[in-house]
Motif scaffolding. Structure first.
Motif, PDB file in Angstrom:
ATOM      1  N   LEU A 109       0.823  -1.209   0.000  1.00  0.00           N
ATOM      2  CA  LEU A 109       0.000   0.000   0.000  1.00  0.00           C
ATOM      3  C   LEU A 109       0.859   1.261   0.000  1.00  0.00           C
ATOM      4  O   LEU A 109       0.516   2.258  -0.656  1.00  0.00           O
ATOM      5  N   GLU A 110       1.978   1.224   0.717  1.00  0.00           N
ATOM      6  CA  GLU A 110       2.874   2.378   0.708  1.00  0.00           C
ATOM      7  C   GLU A 110       3.457   2.608  -0.680  1.00  0.00           C
ATOM      8  O   GLU A 110       3.555   3.750  -1.149  1.00  0.00           O
ATOM      9  N   GLU A 111       3.843   1.525  -1.349  1.00  0.00           N
ATOM     10  CA  GLU A 111       4.388   1.646  -2.698  1.00  0.00           C
ATOM     11  C   GLU A 111       3.354   2.244  -3.649  1.00  0.00           C
ATOM     12  O   GLU A 111       3.692   3.048  -4.529  1.00  0.00           O
ATOM     13  N   ALA A 112       2.099   1.862  -3.479  1.00  0.00           N
ATOM     14  CA  ALA A 112       1.040   2.356  -4.355  1.00  0.00           C
ATOM     15  C   ALA A 112       0.578   3.758  -3.980  1.00  0.00           C
ATOM     16  O   ALA A 112      -0.125   4.414  -4.765  1.00  0.00           O
ATOM     17  N   THR A 118       1.723  -0.928  -8.908  1.00  0.00           N
ATOM     18  CA  THR A 118       2.569  -1.998  -8.385  1.00  0.00           C
ATOM     19  C   THR A 118       2.376  -3.262  -9.216  1.00  0.00           C
ATOM     20  O   THR A 118       1.502  -3.332 -10.085  1.00  0.00           O
ATOM     21  N   ASP A 119       3.175  -4.264  -8.910  1.00  0.00           N
ATOM     22  CA  ASP A 119       3.032  -5.575  -9.542  1.00  0.00           C
ATOM     23  C   ASP A 119       2.166  -6.521  -8.713  1.00  0.00           C
ATOM     24  O   ASP A 119       1.984  -7.686  -9.076  1.00  0.00           O
ATOM     25  N   ALA A 120       1.644  -6.048  -7.604  1.00  0.00           N
ATOM     26  CA  ALA A 120       0.887  -6.898  -6.689  1.00  0.00           C
ATOM     27  C   ALA A 120      -0.552  -7.071  -7.156  1.00  0.00           C
ATOM     28  O   ALA A 120      -1.132  -6.197  -7.814  1.00  0.00           O
ATOM     29  N   THR A 121      -1.149  -8.202  -6.811  1.00  0.00           N
ATOM     30  CA  THR A 121      -2.575  -8.421  -7.010  1.00  0.00           C
ATOM     31  C   THR A 121      -3.337  -7.550  -6.023  1.00  0.00           C
ATOM     32  O   THR A 121      -3.054  -7.586  -4.826  1.00  0.00           O
ATOM     33  N   PRO A 122      -4.313  -6.761  -6.478  1.00  0.00           N
ATOM     34  CA  PRO A 122      -5.023  -5.891  -5.532  1.00  0.00           C
ATOM     35  C   PRO A 122      -5.766  -6.642  -4.426  1.00  0.00           C
ATOM     36  O   PRO A 122      -5.685  -6.269  -3.252  1.00  0.00           O
ATOM     37  N   LEU A 123      -6.486  -7.712  -4.801  1.00  0.00           N
ATOM     38  CA  LEU A 123      -7.282  -8.457  -3.825  1.00  0.00           C
ATOM     39  C   LEU A 123      -6.974  -9.937  -3.933  1.00  0.00           C
ATOM     40  O   LEU A 123      -7.313 -10.584  -4.926  1.00  0.00           O
ATOM     41  N   GLY A 124      -6.333 -10.491  -2.921  1.00  0.00           N
ATOM     42  CA  GLY A 124      -6.107 -11.929  -2.878  1.00  0.00           C
ATOM     43  C   GLY A 124      -7.423 -12.640  -2.612  1.00  0.00           C
ATOM     44  O   GLY A 124      -8.154 -12.282  -1.689  1.00  0.00           O
ATOM     45  N   MET A 125      -7.735 -13.662  -3.407  1.00  0.00           N
ATOM     46  CA  MET A 125      -9.052 -14.292  -3.313  1.00  0.00           C
ATOM     47  C   MET A 125      -8.987 -15.759  -3.690  1.00  0.00           C
ATOM     48  O   MET A 125      -8.238 -16.156  -4.594  1.00  0.00           O
ATOM     49  N   SER A 126      -9.757 -16.569  -2.997  1.00  0.00           N
ATOM     50  CA  SER A 126     -10.035 -17.937  -3.412  1.00  0.00           C
ATOM     51  C   SER A 126     -11.493 -17.986  -3.825  1.00  0.00           C
ATOM     52  O   SER A 126     -12.362 -17.472  -3.111  1.00  0.00           O
ATOM     53  N   LEU A 127     -11.778 -18.577  -4.976  1.00  0.00           N
ATOM     54  CA  LEU A 127     -13.148 -18.676  -5.450  1.00  0.00           C
ATOM     55  C   LEU A 127     -13.815 -19.979  -5.018  1.00  0.00           C
ATOM     56  O   LEU A 127     -14.743 -20.469  -5.679  1.00  0.00           O
TER      57      LEU A 127
END
Length: 423
Positions: A167-170, A194-203
């Motif tokens: 979040l700091e990087e973004a 950033t290169d990060a996934t915004p929301l980590g999720m399992s479907l």
């Protein structure tokens, strides 16, 4: 250890008679113990991540307090308690119950019908639990005009956790996220900066269900949610919840969400591959177990719109009828509801005690704040995805709707109709 691993530990009866006990087999193939029946056999699903260290601390504390009891715990892996539930169902159907098993109280207990026993006098009255536990837990453990479970701890279901560095990087200020639109804007910024996934999720259906519930609470409010779980839901409120959730899931989650488990997704938060994740505060248990620093490496906010709520989830141990070790099982359950167990387990699990008299010295700042919040919030909506809000069949039906209509592609109309028809 992954969620598919199993772990078993046996504490053999110490002192006189141990050798003789080892030579006698009970109906389930367990050792004959001092209770006149079989070994005290306890089943649970805490095999890895947040659960591994917590269950070890819990059962080590029990072993220290009752070193002469013949006791065995067995972990049965699988997300959302599904493998454990299947094992328990088979054991109860075959009149071969364990001494106790971990599970959710509340509406979830209805699935067992008369297969559960009543421990009101032997445990609840004997240990004075009605006066020492939160009222919500007392009510949730009641079944068939008695008590069939003992609460161990409570998870909060309306937190969204995040990796501080991402979040700091973004350049995203989490404190500025005050509604669902602002959260989605934060996802968009993270994706572009950033290169990060915004929301980590399992479907997995249960994981979608828990996120749907918190989105409804945050966007439609407490009363709309309570009306829905009580079978009086407003179709437009349900539809709008799905529309918001679709916007969150369609563009901002990890590409392997359809196949990955929840523990693996949380590891992406810890290593900086993902920014946000929603779930119960067992997620914090994983961070605590990995000795990550709260406020510096990970943090949490309330899901926007739920700041004055505590999304209520309760873990418990359940008492089967036809119990193979009734006296020793009562001793175990009295321990579960006591201060020692509630401190040993919850400080690592990321949950808080259901006892009202437990000191917070052993809990990290995040859990101490959660305890304070529990006592101050206005509303405590019961979890939809973990057995408190609706019975097991209804929960299964809702998960089926999500599996058929909302696990990518996202069919808002089909999902809305399915939810309205199944509660």
């Amino acid at each position: 250890m992954s969620n598919n691993d199993t772990h078993s530990r046996r504490r053999v009866l110490k002192g006189a008679g141990a050798a003789g006990a080892a030579g006698m087999l009970g109906l389930a193939g367990c050792l004959t113990g001092e209770d006149g029946g079989t070994t005290v056999e306890v089943l649970h699903a805490w095999t890895g991540g947040d659960g591994k260290r917590a269950q070890q601390a819990l059962f080590d504390a029990f072993d220290e307090e009752y070193p002469d009891m013949d006791f065995e715990d067995e972990a049965i892996g699988g997300g959302g308690n599904q493998s454990l539930d299947q094992t328990i169902a088979t054991r109860l159907r075959n009149s071969n119950p364990p001494s106790s098993f971990a599970g959710w109280p509340g509406a979830n207990l209805e699935r067992y019908g008369d297969a559960l026993g009543n421990i009101e006098s032997e445990v609840w009255e004997e240990a004075g639990f009605e006066d020492s536990h939160i009222q919500e837990a007392v009510e949730a453990c009641q079944h068939n005009d008695g008590y069939s479970a003992v609460p161990l701890g409570s998870h909060r279901m309306n937190d969204i956790f995040y990796n501080v560095s991402v979040l700091e990087e973004a350049g995203v200020d989490p404190e500025s996220i005050d509604d669902a639109d602002a959260l989605i804007e934060a996802f968009d910024t993270i994706q572009s900066e950033t290169d990060a996934t915004p929301l980590g999720m399992s479907l997995k259906p249960w994981a979608i269900l828990q996120t749907w519930a918190v989105v409804m609470l945050g966007t439609q409010g407490y009363q709309a949610y309570m009306d829905f779980i009580n079978g009086e839901g407003d179709e437009e409120a349900v539809r709008e919840t799905f529309e918001t959730l679709e916007e969150m899931l369609s563009d901002y989650i990890n590409s392997d969400a359809a196949s990955v488990g929840f523990t693996s997704v949380n590891e992406e938060i810890m290593n900086g591959e993902a920014a946000f994740i929603h779930g119960g505060n067992w997620l914090a248990g994983a961070y605590i177990s990995e000795e990550l620093t709260y406020g510096e490496e990970w943090d949490a906010i309330r899901f926007p719109g739920t700041e004055d709520m505590y999304g209520l989830h309760i873990d418990s141990f359940i008492y089967p009828g036809e119990n193979p070790t009734p006296e020793d099982t009562a001793t175990f359950l009295q321990f579960i509801g006591g201060e020692t167990a509630q401190v040993a387990f919850n400080q690592y699990k990321g949950s808080i005690p259901t006892r009202t008299d437990v000191p917070t010295d052993e809990f990290n700042p995040y859990l101490t704040e959660t305890i304070e919040d529990f006592n101050e919030v206005s509303d405590k909506p019961p979890t939809l995805a973990h057995g408190l809000a609706v019975d097991q069949q209804t929960q299964s039906d809702l998960e089926g709707v999500l599996n058929d209509n909302f696990a990518d592609p996202y069919d808002v109309d089909g999902a809305t109709e399915g939810f309205m028809n199944n509660v």
